[in-house]
Write an enzyme that holds these catalytic residues in place. Structure first.
Site, mmCIF file in Angstrom:
data_model
loop_
_atom_site.group_PDB
_atom_site.id
_atom_site.type_symbol
_atom_site.label_atom_id
_atom_site.label_comp_id
_atom_site.label_asym_id
_atom_site.label_seq_id
_atom_site.Cartn_x
_atom_site.Cartn_y
_atom_site.Cartn_z
ATOM 1 N N HIS A 114 0.865 -1.185 0.000
ATOM 2 C CA HIS A 114 0.000 0.000 0.000
ATOM 3 C C HIS A 114 0.901 1.234 0.000
ATOM 4 O O HIS A 114 2.028 1.182 0.511
ATOM 5 C CB HIS A 114 -0.842 -0.054 1.283
ATOM 6 C CG HIS A 114 -1.900 0.986 1.400
ATOM 7 N ND1 HIS A 114 -1.641 2.268 1.806
ATOM 8 C CD2 HIS A 114 -3.238 0.928 1.185
ATOM 9 C CE1 HIS A 114 -2.773 2.958 1.847
ATOM 10 N NE2 HIS A 114 -3.755 2.174 1.467
ATOM 11 N N ASP A 116 3.027 -4.724 7.945
ATOM 12 C CA ASP A 116 1.811 -3.926 7.778
ATOM 13 C C ASP A 116 0.635 -4.896 7.896
ATOM 14 O O ASP A 116 0.343 -5.643 6.969
ATOM 15 C CB ASP A 116 1.840 -3.244 6.406
ATOM 16 C CG ASP A 116 0.523 -2.535 6.079
ATOM 17 O OD1 ASP A 116 -0.449 -2.696 6.832
ATOM 18 O OD2 ASP A 116 0.479 -1.837 5.042
ATOM 19 N N GLN A 173 -4.542 -5.270 6.829
ATOM 20 C CA GLN A 173 -5.542 -6.179 6.252
ATOM 21 C C GLN A 173 -5.478 -7.577 6.869
ATOM 22 O O GLN A 173 -6.225 -8.458 6.449
ATOM 23 C CB GLN A 173 -5.355 -6.292 4.726
ATOM 24 C CG GLN A 173 -5.511 -4.992 3.977
ATOM 25 C CD GLN A 173 -6.937 -4.450 3.987
ATOM 26 O OE1 GLN A 173 -7.885 -5.137 4.375
ATOM 27 N NE2 GLN A 173 -7.100 -3.207 3.581
ATOM 28 N N LYS A 210 -10.599 -0.762 10.352
ATOM 29 C CA LYS A 210 -10.754 -1.915 9.454
ATOM 30 C C LYS A 210 -11.135 -3.169 10.234
ATOM 31 O O LYS A 210 -11.197 -4.259 9.680
ATOM 32 C CB LYS A 210 -9.451 -2.168 8.687
ATOM 33 C CG LYS A 210 -9.106 -1.067 7.695
ATOM 34 C CD LYS A 210 -7.856 -1.433 6.920
ATOM 35 C CE LYS A 210 -7.218 -0.251 6.237
ATOM 36 N NZ LYS A 210 -7.953 0.269 5.096
ATOM 37 N N CYS A 251 -4.857 2.586 -3.589
ATOM 38 C CA CYS A 251 -3.571 3.014 -3.012
ATOM 39 C C CYS A 251 -2.467 1.990 -3.262
ATOM 40 O O CYS A 251 -1.561 1.819 -2.438
ATOM 41 C CB CYS A 251 -3.677 3.323 -1.522
ATOM 42 S SG CYS A 251 -4.824 4.629 -1.146
HETATM 43 N N1 7TS Z 1 -1.796 -0.742 4.630
HETATM 44 C C1 7TS Z 1 -2.728 -1.481 4.001
HETATM 45 C C2 7TS Z 1 -2.392 -2.866 3.566
HETATM 46 C C3 7TS Z 1 -3.999 -0.954 3.792
HETATM 47 O O1 7TS Z 1 -4.909 -1.695 3.178
HETATM 48 C C4 7TS Z 1 -4.286 0.358 4.229
HETATM 49 C C5 7TS Z 1 -5.605 1.014 3.952
HETATM 50 C C6 7TS Z 1 -3.287 1.070 4.897
HETATM 51 C C7 7TS Z 1 -2.057 0.484 5.066
HETATM 52 C C8 7TS Z 1 -3.529 2.432 5.436
HETATM 53 O O2 7TS Z 1 -4.395 2.385 6.517
HETATM 54 P P1 7TS Z 1 -4.937 3.726 7.177
HETATM 55 O O3 7TS Z 1 -5.920 3.252 8.194
HETATM 56 O O4 7TS Z 1 -3.778 4.416 7.776
HETATM 57 O O5 7TS Z 1 -5.568 4.519 6.083
HETATM 58 N N2 7TS Z 1 -6.262 0.502 2.833
HETATM 59 C C9 7TS Z 1 -7.328 1.020 2.224
HETATM 60 C C10 7TS Z 1 -7.935 0.381 1.145
HETATM 61 O O6 7TS Z 1 -7.583 -0.687 0.683
HETATM 62 N N3 7TS Z 1 -8.969 1.119 0.745
HETATM 63 O O7 7TS Z 1 -9.041 2.222 1.507
HETATM 64 C C11 7TS Z 1 -8.028 2.167 2.440
#
Ligand code: 7TS
Length: 433
Positions: A135, A212, A215, A238, A378
């Site tokens: 990401h 990371d 997910q 999430k 992303c």
């Molecule tokens: N890493 C992964 C694998 C992600 O899927 C996401 C967010 C992030 C980092 C960032 O997370 P945040 O909470 O700091 O924003 N992924 C997504 C997505 O797949 N669609 O919207 C956000």
């Protein structure tokens, strides 16, 4: 769905549909007055009544700033906030309470490591090993750190079916590698990466590992001690929790040695006009007023998830994914991204040559009530490697049903018929034909 044959579903592996009653938003209608089918869980999930009540309960009865007052409400809020930290600690199997830092989210957690550990430890020529499926939030902070420190970034490529090429990983992991920073589960392909193997090999090569888990934490059990992972990052929103809170786990010795990233209130022991001494962990990394209520809400979300069990959630999602994969793979012209269902969590992304992902998302929402994400999610470099600008992603969670997957397939089929020239859909051949 006359042209689609679907595989038998193991209904014993499904969670009871009655848990949907815990999620008030699931009875909403969207688009053209369609019952909501929420398949955008990889972006952010919905919240059960238990989490909503925990949040409003704080605002109604106990809210005040934490670690500041000796009045009743501040003590109550502080106690709830710190209890949430204990829940996170137990959820990921951390050895110590103060190894859990509340951040704003996965992005903030990774940036904290890149700024604090990266700036202090990386030297010109040192390497950070990432993968091409990261990401943006596990790419850009390292690009920035590389620009500041002179470190070099390397990227593990993919196999043909969207998994990490571990032979290439072995070649790219050298004595120059100081950190391996890799996603546990791809937010675009759904691939479950071999984190255990990656950590063991990285440690043998003398490198640290950041995972990371944005997910994976919502979908798969995790034990940071068994993994021996050095840093782990994930987001509350999430995994049924509120937005605005995330977690950075770091091993005590590493966090102790790292300089604080953000400066301000709470992260200090003592301040003079010209200097400060940092507070002990975890306050050292929690400058300013922390995400008090989101963290308490995350604690309630963890209670909810643990009641059901991450293993049961994964089994449920696997049924949905298999069902979706089997059905969607029969639609001619539709390219499913990523590996077979056994190697992935509950998400399915696809591209269709002549139909833009936005068309799918629009029609699925308006005419079928199905919320999916369309775009690059992303992961622009990954999409570029796959030779596509965008994809459509349906991501599942514990409250989704097989019937909702059928609705998705019905919608996708309708879109392909709407936009593709007539006579292009393949009629599935019977085995004896
Ligand atoms: N890493 C992964 C694998 C992600 O899927 C996401 C967010 C992030 C980092 C960032 O997370 P945040 O909470 O700091 O924003 N992924 C997504 C997505 O797949 N669609 O919207 C956000």
């Amino acid at each position: 769905m006359s042209t689609i044959e679907t595989a038998a579903v193991d209904r014993t592996a499904l969670l009871p549909a009655s848990l949907r009653d815990d999620f008030p938003i699931l009875s909403e209608q969207v688009g053209d007055r369609q019952p909501l089918v929420f398949f955008d869980n990889a972006a952010s999930t919905q919240r059960p009544r238990q989490v909503i009540d925990a949040i409003s309960g704080v605002y109604e009865r106990t809210y005040a700033n934490v670690h500041r007052g000796i009045h009743t409400l501040s003590e109550l809020s502080t106690e709830q906030y710190e209890r949430a930290r204990t829940k996170v600690q137990q959820f990921i199997g951390a050895a110590r309470f103060h190894e859990i830092v509340f951040t704003q989210g996965t992005t903030a957690s990774i940036n904290t490591v890149a700024r604090s550990w990266g700036d202090a430890r990386l030297r010109p020529g040192d390497e950070v090993l990432l993968s091409v499926m990261e990401h943006h939030s596990n790419l850009v902070p390292w690009q920035q750190a590389a620009a500041r420190t002179g470190a070099v970034l390397q990227h593990v490529p993919l196999t043909g079916d969207g998994r990490l090429d571990m032979d290439a990983f072995d070649r790219l992991l050298t004595e120059r590698t100081k950190l391996v920073a890799v996603v546990a589960v791809s937010n675009t392909l759904g691939t479950i990466n071999p984190i255990v193997e990656i950590i063991a090999k990285a440690h043998a090569a003398g490198a640290l590992v950041l995972v990371d888990a944005a997910q994976s934490a919502p979908h798969l059990p995790i034990d940071v001690q068994a993994l021996d992972v050095d840093f782990l990052a994930f987001s509350g929103h999430k995994m049924l929790g509120p937005s605005g809170v995330g977690v950075l786990y770091g091993k005590e010795t590493l966090l102790e040695a790292m300089p604080p990233f953000l400066g301000g209130g709470s992260m200090i022991n003592e301040v003079r006009l010209d200097r400060f001494t940092p507070a002990a962990l975890p306050a050292k990394f929690e400058a300013g007023t922390p995400p008090i209520v989101p963290a308490i809400g995350l604690g309630a979300a963890i209670d909810y998830l643990e009641d059901i069990g991450l293993g049961a959630i994964h089994r449920h999602e696997l049924q949905l994914t298999r069902h979706a994969y089997a059905a969607l793979s029969q639609i001619e012209g539709l390219r499913l991204l990523g590996p077979a269902p056994e190697h992935r969590t509950g998400l399915v992304s696809f591209a269709f040559e002549r139909i833009h992902a936005h068309e799918f998302a629009q029609v699925l929402n308006d005419q079928f009530g199905v919320a999916v994400r369309a775009g690059h999610h992303c992961t622009q470099p990954l999409h570029a490697l796959l030779g596509i600008a965008a994809s459509t992603r349906a991501s599942f969670y514990l409250y989704n049903t097989i019937e909702e997957v059928d609705r998705l397939v019905e919608g996708v089929l309708a879109v392909t018929r709407m936009f593709a020239p007539k006579g292009r859909q393949r009629k599935r051949r019977k085995p004896d034909e």
